[in-house]
Write a protein that holds these residues in place. Structure first.
Motif, PDB file in Angstrom:
ATOM      1  N   ARG A  68       0.950  -1.117   0.102  1.00  0.00           N
ATOM      2  CA  ARG A  68      -0.042  -0.021  -0.025  1.00  0.00           C
ATOM      3  C   ARG A  68       0.881   1.115  -0.074  1.00  0.00           C
ATOM      4  O   ARG A  68       0.461   2.087  -0.817  1.00  0.00           O
ATOM      5  CB  ARG A  68      -1.049   0.127   1.314  1.00  0.00           C
ATOM      6  CG  ARG A  68      -1.890   1.383   1.118  1.00  0.00           C
ATOM      7  CD  ARG A  68      -2.804   1.255  -0.075  1.00  0.00           C
ATOM      8  NE  ARG A  68      -3.934   2.106   0.324  1.00  0.00           N
ATOM      9  CZ  ARG A  68      -4.652   2.425  -0.732  1.00  0.00           C
ATOM     10  NH1 ARG A  68      -4.407   2.024  -1.688  1.00  0.00           N
ATOM     11  NH2 ARG A  68      -5.763   3.329  -0.511  1.00  0.00           N
ATOM     12  N   PHE A  69       1.951   1.153   0.961  1.00  0.00           N
ATOM     13  CA  PHE A  69       2.550   2.632   1.207  1.00  0.00           C
ATOM     14  C   PHE A  69       3.809   2.869  -0.086  1.00  0.00           C
ATOM     15  O   PHE A  69       3.875   3.738  -0.327  1.00  0.00           O
ATOM     16  CB  PHE A  69       3.304   2.406   2.441  1.00  0.00           C
ATOM     17  CG  PHE A  69       2.379   2.851   3.562  1.00  0.00           C
ATOM     18  CD1 PHE A  69       2.198   4.298   4.114  1.00  0.00           C
ATOM     19  CD2 PHE A  69       1.305   2.163   4.031  1.00  0.00           C
ATOM     20  CE1 PHE A  69       1.645   4.606   4.950  1.00  0.00           C
ATOM     21  CE2 PHE A  69       0.392   2.222   4.737  1.00  0.00           C
ATOM     22  CZ  PHE A  69       0.513   3.805   5.651  1.00  0.00           C
ATOM     23  N   ARG A  72       2.426   4.760  -2.940  1.00  0.00           N
ATOM     24  CA  ARG A  72       2.421   6.133  -2.935  1.00  0.00           C
ATOM     25  C   ARG A  72       3.416   7.265  -3.149  1.00  0.00           C
ATOM     26  O   ARG A  72       4.540   6.992  -2.899  1.00  0.00           O
ATOM     27  CB  ARG A  72       1.884   6.527  -1.287  1.00  0.00           C
ATOM     28  CG  ARG A  72       0.619   5.973  -0.714  1.00  0.00           C
ATOM     29  CD  ARG A  72       0.490   6.306   0.624  1.00  0.00           C
ATOM     30  NE  ARG A  72      -0.927   5.526   0.819  1.00  0.00           N
ATOM     31  CZ  ARG A  72      -1.626   5.714   2.284  1.00  0.00           C
ATOM     32  NH1 ARG A  72      -0.847   6.352   3.091  1.00  0.00           N
ATOM     33  NH2 ARG A  72      -2.619   5.193   2.259  1.00  0.00           N
ATOM     34  N   LEU A  75       6.138   8.825  -0.941  1.00  0.00           N
ATOM     35  CA  LEU A  75       7.037   8.064   0.150  1.00  0.00           C
ATOM     36  C   LEU A  75       8.114   7.349  -1.094  1.00  0.00           C
ATOM     37  O   LEU A  75       7.597   6.929  -2.208  1.00  0.00           O
ATOM     38  CB  LEU A  75       6.112   7.035   0.742  1.00  0.00           C
ATOM     39  CG  LEU A  75       5.656   7.600   1.828  1.00  0.00           C
ATOM     40  CD1 LEU A  75       4.442   6.764   2.365  1.00  0.00           C
ATOM     41  CD2 LEU A  75       6.178   8.450   2.726  1.00  0.00           C
ATOM     42  N   VAL A  80      10.363   2.713   2.694  1.00  0.00           N
ATOM     43  CA  VAL A  80       9.060   1.835   3.337  1.00  0.00           C
ATOM     44  C   VAL A  80       9.610   0.508   3.380  1.00  0.00           C
ATOM     45  O   VAL A  80       9.186  -0.048   4.810  1.00  0.00           O
ATOM     46  CB  VAL A  80       7.955   1.957   2.298  1.00  0.00           C
ATOM     47  CG1 VAL A  80       6.731   1.002   2.762  1.00  0.00           C
ATOM     48  CG2 VAL A  80       7.413   3.475   2.129  1.00  0.00           C
ATOM     49  N   LEU A 225       7.261   6.905  10.045  1.00  0.00           N
ATOM     50  CA  LEU A 225       6.802   6.181   8.784  1.00  0.00           C
ATOM     51  C   LEU A 225       6.121   4.719   9.646  1.00  0.00           C
ATOM     52  O   LEU A 225       5.078   4.254   9.049  1.00  0.00           O
ATOM     53  CB  LEU A 225       7.654   5.813   7.764  1.00  0.00           C
ATOM     54  CG  LEU A 225       7.331   4.826   6.680  1.00  0.00           C
ATOM     55  CD1 LEU A 225       5.970   5.323   5.879  1.00  0.00           C
ATOM     56  CD2 LEU A 225       8.500   4.743   5.570  1.00  0.00           C
ATOM     57  N   ARG A 228       2.830   4.947  10.645  1.00  0.00           N
ATOM     58  CA  ARG A 228       1.682   5.207   9.864  1.00  0.00           C
ATOM     59  C   ARG A 228       1.589   3.569   9.267  1.00  0.00           C
ATOM     60  O   ARG A 228       0.522   2.971   8.972  1.00  0.00           O
ATOM     61  CB  ARG A 228       2.183   5.943   8.746  1.00  0.00           C
ATOM     62  CG  ARG A 228       2.175   7.296   9.047  1.00  0.00           C
ATOM     63  CD  ARG A 228       2.610   8.096   7.989  1.00  0.00           C
ATOM     64  NE  ARG A 228       1.874   8.148   6.923  1.00  0.00           N
ATOM     65  CZ  ARG A 228       2.291   8.739   5.588  1.00  0.00           C
ATOM     66  NH1 ARG A 228       3.138   9.327   5.546  1.00  0.00           N
ATOM     67  NH2 ARG A 228       1.312   8.542   4.642  1.00  0.00           N
ATOM     68  N   LEU A 229       2.670   2.822   9.123  1.00  0.00           N
ATOM     69  CA  LEU A 229       2.861   1.557   8.369  1.00  0.00           C
ATOM     70  C   LEU A 229       2.008   0.579   9.389  1.00  0.00           C
ATOM     71  O   LEU A 229       0.936  -0.427   9.129  1.00  0.00           O
ATOM     72  CB  LEU A 229       4.070   0.953   8.264  1.00  0.00           C
ATOM     73  CG  LEU A 229       4.924   1.052   7.053  1.00  0.00           C
ATOM     74  CD1 LEU A 229       6.289   0.662   7.199  1.00  0.00           C
ATOM     75  CD2 LEU A 229       4.233   0.448   5.733  1.00  0.00           C
ATOM     76  N   TYR A 232      -1.954   1.065   9.732  1.00  0.00           N
ATOM     77  CA  TYR A 232      -2.541   0.517   8.558  1.00  0.00           C
ATOM     78  C   TYR A 232      -2.575  -1.095   8.638  1.00  0.00           C
ATOM     79  O   TYR A 232      -3.519  -1.904   8.255  1.00  0.00           O
ATOM     80  CB  TYR A 232      -2.014   1.025   7.158  1.00  0.00           C
ATOM     81  CG  TYR A 232      -2.568   0.175   6.028  1.00  0.00           C
ATOM     82  CD1 TYR A 232      -3.515   0.801   5.324  1.00  0.00           C
ATOM     83  CD2 TYR A 232      -1.942  -0.942   5.291  1.00  0.00           C
ATOM     84  CE1 TYR A 232      -3.949   0.314   4.220  1.00  0.00           C
ATOM     85  CE2 TYR A 232      -2.315  -1.653   4.166  1.00  0.00           C
ATOM     86  CZ  TYR A 232      -3.785  -1.005   3.722  1.00  0.00           C
ATOM     87  OH  TYR A 232      -4.131  -1.748   2.459  1.00  0.00           O
ATOM     88  N   ASP A 374      -8.970   1.465   2.116  1.00  0.00           N
ATOM     89  CA  ASP A 374      -8.367   1.729   3.595  1.00  0.00           C
ATOM     90  C   ASP A 374      -9.453   1.581   4.829  1.00  0.00           C
ATOM     91  O   ASP A 374      -9.166   2.050   5.916  1.00  0.00           O
ATOM     92  CB  ASP A 374      -7.950   3.050   3.538  1.00  0.00           C
ATOM     93  CG  ASP A 374      -6.627   3.343   2.741  1.00  0.00           C
ATOM     94  OD1 ASP A 374      -6.064   2.316   2.135  1.00  0.00           O
ATOM     95  OD2 ASP A 374      -6.295   4.683   2.344  1.00  0.00           O
TER      96      ASP A 374
END
Length: 493
Positions: A68-69, A72, A75, A80, A225, A228-229, A232, A374
Motif C-alpha cells: 500500500r505505502f 504512494r 514516499l 518503506v 513512517l 503509519r505502517l 494500517y 483503507d
C-alpha cells in the motif's frame, strides 16, 4: 500485456513454485503417514497449527502495508521497505529470546515437557520465515516472479531432501550399519523432530538466498513512517489471526476437546490432519492466486475498468476452484493412497474441507473492498466474526461429532464470511460480480459430486468412469457458457 493475461501468467509462475514445490512436499505425507503412527503424526499437525497463528503475528501485516505505502508518490519505496524489514528483524529476535527464557513453563503448558527442543526449533523456523516474508513481498512488487518461484522451490527441495535423508537413509543405516557415521545421526527418540529439523535448515538456507533483498536495510528505519505502517497493517494482523483461527484452530484444540483419552485424541488429530492434506490442491491454487492477485488488485485499482476486471477475475477463479473440487472428490479412490491405511477412515471430511477452502478463495477475492478503501479495521471485524463462529462451533460440535464437527465448522465459517464480505463490499466498493453464474457453477459442482457418489454407491458403477464423465460434463458447460463466447469476442469482425 492484457492485465488479465498478466495476472494469469504471474499466478501460473507463483503457482509453479507453490503447486510443484508443495506437491513435492505433499509427497512427504505418505512418508510421514507410513512411517509414524497417527498418534505421533498428531504432534506434527498440532505444532504446525500453532505455527500458522504465529506466522501471522510475527509478520504484523507488513506485507500488505508495504504494497500500500510503496505505491504512494510522496514516499520512497526503499525507505518503506527498509523500515518494515528492520522492525520485523527486531521483533522476531525478541520472539525467539522469549521462547528460550520461558521454555520450561511453555513446554509444560503444551504437554511437550519430554521434547522442549521442538518449541525452540519451531520458534527459529517461525522467525526465519517471518523475516523472509518481506523480501518475498518485494520480489512480488517488482514482478520478479521467477526469482520468487526459484527460491521457494529450492527451499522445498532442500526440506524434502533432508526429510528423506533423516527418515529413510539415516534410519536405514541405523538398522543395517549401527556403527557407521551416518547411523549416529539418527536417534529414534527424536522421532517426528526430524521433520522440524529439516524445515529449520531449509528456512535458514532460504534466508541466505534472500540476502540481496536484505541489503536495503541501509535505508534505515523511519519511526514516523513505522507508526503509519503499523496503523494500517495491524488490523491486517487481526484479519490474518482470525483467518488462522478459521484455518488452524481445529487442529490446535482437537486433542483438548475430543472425548477420548489423550493417546486416542492425538490419533484422531493425526487422521484429521492427514485428510486435511488431501484438500491441498485447492489451497495451493488459492495461495498462488493470492501471491499474484494482491499486487495486481492494488496496481489496477486506478483504471476505469477496474471493477469490471475484478468481476471477470472472480468468475474464472470460481470456475477453476469448482474444477479442483471435482478432480479430488471424483477421484478420491486414487487420492486416498497418498495417506497410510490407518488414516483413510477420515476421508469423508475431504469434500467438506474442499468446499470450505473454495469459499475461502471467494472471500480472498471479495476482500479487495476493505483493502482498496483503507477500511482494514472493518475487514478485521469480518474476520473476527468468522473466528468467533469457528470457536463456538468447534467447542459445540467436536465433543459431539468428533473431527467431522471441525470440518463443518470450517465450512460454516468461510461461507458466513463470504456472505458478510460481499454485502459490505457492495456498499463500500460495489463490484458487479456475476453472482448468478458463480452460484450456478457451485451448484453444478455439488450436483455432479452427489450424482457420482450415488451412482457408485447405489448402482455399483465404476468410480473413475463415472467421475470422468462428470468432469467432462462440467468442462463442456464451462466451454459453452464462458470459453466459447470469449473466443467469439476475440475473433476479428
Amino acid at each position: 500485456m492484457n492485465p488479465l493475461r498478466k495476472l494469469a501468467s504471474q499466478t501460473a509462475v507463483y503457482g509453479l513454485s507453490s503447486i510443484i514445490g508443495r506437491f513435492l512436499n505433499y509427497l512427504l505425507v505418505p512418508l510421514y503417514t507410513y512411517t509414524f503412527p497417527a498418534r505421533e503424526y498428531g504432534i506434527v499437525s498440532e505444532l504446525y497449527a500453532y505455527a500458522g497463528f504465529f506466522a501471522v503475528l510475527l509478520v504484523f501485516g507488513l506485507e500488505t502495508g508495504y504494497f500500500r505505502f510503496s505505491n504512494r508518490e510522496e514516499l520512497r519505496s526503499d525507505t518503506v521497505y527498509s523500515t518494515a524489514l528492520a522492525f520485523l528483524i527486531l521483533a522476531n529476535l525478541a520472539f525467539v529470546s522469549g521462547i528460550l527464557i520461558f521454555l520450561e513453563p511453555l513446554a509444560a503448558l503444551l504437554r511437550y515437557s519430554e521434547h522442549p527442543e521442538y518449541l525452540v526449533w519451531f520458534g527459529a523456523i517461525l522467525a526465519l520465515d517471518s523475516i523472509a516474508a518481506l523480501p518475498f513481498a518485494r520480489l512480488r512488487a517488482e514482478n520478479r516472479a521467477w526469482r520468487f518461484a526459484g527460491i521457494k522451490l529450492i527451499e522445498i527441495v532442500l526440506a524434502i531432501g533432508l526429510n528423506l535423508f533423516f527418515l529413510v537413509y539415516c534410519k536405514k543405516a541405523a538398522e543395517v550399519w549401527p556403527n557407521s557415521p551416518i547411523a549416529r545421526l539418527y536417534d529414534p527418540a527424536i522421532g517426528v523432530g526430524y521433520i522440524f529439523l529439516a524445515n529449520l535448515a531449509a528456512s535458514a538456507f532460504k534466508l541466505l538466498l534472500l540476502l540481496p533483498q536484505l541489503k536495503a536495510l541501509r535505508y534505515g528505519l523511519d519511526f514516523r513512517l513505522l507508526k503509519r505502517l503499523l496503523a494500517y497493517s495491524l488490523p491486517m494482523v487481526i484479519i490474518g489471526f482470525a483467518g488462522m483461527v478459521n484455518e488452524m484452530l481445529d487442529r490446535a484444540i482437537l486433542k483438548f476437546l475430543l472425548p477420548y483419552d489423550p493417546a486416542t485424541n492425538l490419533r484422531m488429530l493425526g487422521i484429521y490432519g492427514a485428510c486435511y492434506k488431501l484438500s491441498i490442491l485447492m489451497t495451493l491454487f488459492i495461495q498462488a492466486f493470492r501471491y499474484a492477485g494482491e499486487p495486481f488488485f492494488f496496481s489496477y485499482a486506478g483504471r476505469a475498468d477496474a471493477k469490471h476486471t475484478y468481476a471477470v477475475v472472480m468468475n474464472y477463479f470460481v470456475i477453476f476452484c469448482v474444477f479442483i473440487f471435482l478432480v479430488v472428490t471424483l477421484y478420491i479412490d486414487l487420492f486416498q493412497y497418498f495417506i497410510g491405511a490407518e488414516y483413510r477412515e477420515g476421508l469423508h471430511v475431504v469434500p467438506i474441507l474442499l468446499l470450505a477452502n473454495l469459499f475461502l478463495g471467494i472471500y480472498v477475492n471479495l476482500s479487495i473492498w476493505y483493502k482498496l478503501t483503507d477500511r482494514t479495521l472493518m475487514g478485521a471485524w469480518v474476520s473476527l466474526i468468522g473466528a468467533a463462529l469457528t470457536i463456538g462451533l468447534n467447542i459445540w460440535w467436536i465433543p459431539i461429532l468428533g473431527y467431522v464437527g471441525s470440518a463443518w465448522a470450517t465450512l460454516a465459517c468461510y461461507a458466513m464470511m463470504t456472505i458478510i464480505s460481499y454485502a459490505l463490499g457492495q456498499y463500500y466498493y460495489p463490484v458487479p460480480y456475476p453472482v448468478g453464474k458463480v452460484a450456478g457453477y457451485l451448484l453444478i459442482g455439488l450436483l455432479l459430486y452427489a450424482g457420482h457418489k450415488d451412482l457408485v454407491e447405489s448402482c455399483g458403477w465404476t468410480s473413475w468412469i463415472v467421475g470422468s464423465a462428470c468432469l467432462g460434463f462440467y468442462v463442456l458447460i464451462v466451454a459453452l457458457v464462458d470459453i466459447r463466447p470469449l473466443l467469439r469476442r476475440r475473433q476479428p469482425a
